[in-house]
Design a protein around this motif. Structure first.
Motif, PDB file in Angstrom:
ATOM      1  N   ASN A  71      -8.643   0.943  21.877  1.00  8.89           N
ATOM      2  CA  ASN A  71      -8.935   0.603  20.278  1.00  8.89           C
ATOM      3  C   ASN A  71      -9.254  -1.106  20.345  1.00  8.89           C
ATOM      4  OD1 ASN A  71      -7.837   2.628  18.328  1.00  8.89           O
ATOM      5  ND2 ASN A  71      -6.363   2.513  20.069  1.00  8.89           N
ATOM      6  N   LEU A 128     -12.838  -2.341  18.407  1.00  6.74           N
ATOM      7  CA  LEU A 128     -12.703  -3.258  17.388  1.00  6.74           C
ATOM      8  C   LEU A 128     -13.523  -4.590  17.771  1.00  6.74           C
ATOM      9  CD1 LEU A 128      -9.144  -2.736  16.285  1.00  6.74           C
ATOM     10  CD2 LEU A 128     -10.987  -2.823  14.942  1.00  6.74           C
ATOM     11  N   LYS A 176     -16.554  -6.233  15.649  1.00  7.28           N
ATOM     12  CA  LYS A 176     -16.084  -7.504  15.059  1.00  7.28           C
ATOM     13  C   LYS A 176     -16.303  -8.555  15.599  1.00  7.28           C
ATOM     14  CE  LYS A 176     -12.663  -6.487  12.201  1.00  7.28           C
ATOM     15  NZ  LYS A 176     -12.030  -6.379  10.946  1.00  7.28           N
ATOM     16  N   THR A 223     -11.312 -10.137  14.989  1.00 10.31           N
ATOM     17  CA  THR A 223     -10.437  -8.874  15.202  1.00 10.31           C
ATOM     18  C   THR A 223      -8.965  -9.451  15.174  1.00 10.31           C
ATOM     19  OG1 THR A 223     -12.080  -7.767  16.568  1.00 10.31           O
ATOM     20  CG2 THR A 223      -9.801  -7.002  16.462  1.00 10.31           C
ATOM     21  N   ARG A 224      -8.117  -8.895  14.391  1.00 11.09           N
ATOM     22  CA  ARG A 224      -6.971  -9.304  14.189  1.00 11.09           C
ATOM     23  C   ARG A 224      -5.964  -8.569  15.256  1.00 11.09           C
ATOM     24  NH1 ARG A 224      -8.427 -13.089  12.755  1.00 11.09           N
ATOM     25  NH2 ARG A 224     -10.046 -13.162  11.244  1.00 11.09           N
ATOM     26  N   GLU A 251      -4.646  -5.647  13.643  1.00 13.27           N
ATOM     27  CA  GLU A 251      -5.345  -4.269  13.644  1.00 13.27           C
ATOM     28  C   GLU A 251      -5.277  -3.474  15.077  1.00 13.27           C
ATOM     29  OE1 GLU A 251      -9.553  -4.700  11.650  1.00 13.27           O
ATOM     30  OE2 GLU A 251      -9.336  -6.726  12.735  1.00 13.27           O
ATOM     31  N   ILE A 252      -5.233  -4.435  15.905  1.00 13.13           N
ATOM     32  CA  ILE A 252      -5.245  -3.729  17.336  1.00 13.13           C
ATOM     33  C   ILE A 252      -3.912  -2.823  17.506  1.00 13.13           C
ATOM     34  CG2 ILE A 252      -5.590  -3.935  19.878  1.00 13.13           C
ATOM     35  CD1 ILE A 252      -7.036  -6.497  19.475  1.00 13.13           C
ATOM     36  N   LYS A 255      -2.049  -1.922  15.317  1.00 18.22           N
ATOM     37  CA  LYS A 255      -1.795  -0.606  14.388  1.00 18.22           C
ATOM     38  C   LYS A 255      -2.752   0.591  14.927  1.00 18.22           C
ATOM     39  CE  LYS A 255      -2.024   0.612   9.378  1.00 18.22           C
ATOM     40  NZ  LYS A 255      -2.886   0.344   8.045  1.00 18.22           N
ATOM     41  N   ALA A 256      -3.927   0.131  15.075  1.00 19.31           N
ATOM     42  CA  ALA A 256      -4.835   1.297  15.794  1.00 19.31           C
ATOM     43  C   ALA A 256      -4.228   1.894  16.707  1.00 19.31           C
ATOM     44  CB  ALA A 256      -6.327   0.655  16.091  1.00 19.31           C
ATOM     45  N   GLN A 296       3.285  -4.978  16.650  1.00 17.24           N
ATOM     46  CA  GLN A 296       2.560  -6.379  17.230  1.00 17.24           C
ATOM     47  C   GLN A 296       3.433  -6.515  18.404  1.00 17.24           C
ATOM     48  OE1 GLN A 296       1.272  -9.537  14.709  1.00 17.24           O
ATOM     49  NE2 GLN A 296       1.206  -8.277  12.872  1.00 17.24           N
TER      50      GLN A 296
END
Lengths: 201, 201
Positions: free
Chosen positions: B22, B26, B30, B35-36, B39-40, B42-43, B48
């Motif tokens: 992932n 990402l 981006k 890239t947050r 986000e990683i 969650k994907a 976290q």
DNA sequence: TTATTCATTGAATAAACATTCAATCAAAAT
DNA sequence: ATTTTGATTGAATGTTTATTCAATGAATAA
């Protein structure tokens, strides 16, 4: 400082130019997200506050640059197409001029890099994305027309003009990006190698 | 959940793979800075906190991906060079396999994009930069050797092998980036157009 | 001189985000 | 059953950074 209307206007233009010049370099080198407003302001020789006097946000600076990039690139492509020379000569000249721009580290090369990175990147401002969607086909269309013209004239190799135009620009993009990553050691290849893809020998 | 040693190890591997898969997507789309971590995570389907159980920082994930990218790309290039086929055939096969990778949206294409963006970008982790500096010449050197071999065999055009190798890879890079920017409409060109730069006809 | 108009500054604000941590939870060993 | 181990969570922390704003300065106009 100045209140004289003309001088004032000129200084404002210089400020704007300083912001855009430095932002172009930084955005191309590090991307939108990694570039700090503080960096741009410092590089442009002004306070952060003043930068916001000229642009409402980092995104607005970015979007302005994307607009400029296409104005320059698409203008150059249109000018090329309009020249009173053969299609084959247009293609030769395009490669040579693009190479010259890359060699001299002119803005053009940096704009190419900015556009390439921005086009592939999600998360750029919506307005910038809209400009890209609207403008980015132009160079491809122009080159496809030149190729088609050259095929009629019998100097350009046969094959789908759109595919040939695609390869023209992606090859240039690839070189521009490689150059950005290898400023020290980069040497441009012989333009004739690229021209082989397009011109009959 | 599991304490069975093998199952445990396997789940950890799956977690790692989920993070890397992932993050690759990402980061390529981006960039590192945009890239947050959220986000990683969650994907990849985890919190976290758990991501930090596997990697110490966002930069470490990024650096791991850069390492993987070169392991795969340079491994494939080395395997190609070792094949018991003619140099011209190696070049044909390289184009075809790279095209296949791009067409199928395999990891390979995304890795190409990641590397291209990372190479040109300042502000990536020092360790990632070191890997790039060390590994990025490899494909160029391999291709230059193949070109030289082909010139001896009389099937590859004359010209500086390093320039030809440079154009080979920058053309591929350019296509990979263009594809990333135009996933919807992108159609690969005829490989023969590219091969014209390299092979005698 | 004084007032006015803006460019300009630098500190204050507030939001976003990477990273840490104390607390669960589930399996296996005892 | 109880304990141990390590994965897992989600909220707390602290930093970074875009953006705002009240104050300053310098030139012209009155």
């Amino acid at each position: 400082m100045p209140r004289n209307p003309e001088q004032n206007e000129q200084m404002k233009e210089e400020r704007r130019a300083a912001i855009l010049d430095n932002a172009l370099r930084l955005f191309a080198a590090k991307g939108l997200a990694a570039t700090r407003i503080a960096e741009i302001a410092k590089a442009a020789g002004m306070s952060q506050g003043l930068l916001y006097h000229y642009y409402r946000s980092k995104e607005e600076v970015f979007t302005a640059l994307i607009g400029n990039a296409f104005t320059i690139m698409n203008g150059a492509a249109a000018a090329l197409e309009a020249l009173p020379i053969s299609a084959a000569e247009k293609i030769r000249r395009a490669v040579n001029e693009l190479f010259t721009g890359l060699e001299r580290s002119e803005h053009t090369g940096t704009y190419h890099l900015l556009i390439a990175a921005a086009s592939a990147s999600e998360g750029i401002p919506a307005e910038a994305r809209a400009i890209i969607t609207r403008e980015s086909r132009v160079p491809y269309e122009i080159m496809a027309r030149i190729v088609k013209e050259g095929q009629v004239q019998g100097t350009v190799r046969s094959g789908d003009p759109e595919q040939l135009a695609l390869l023209f620009w992606t090859t240039i993009k690839g070189l521009a990006i490689h150059r950005a990553a290898n400023r020290r050691t980069f040497r441009l290849p012989d333009p004739d190698i690229i021209l082989r893809m397009f011109l009959k020998e």
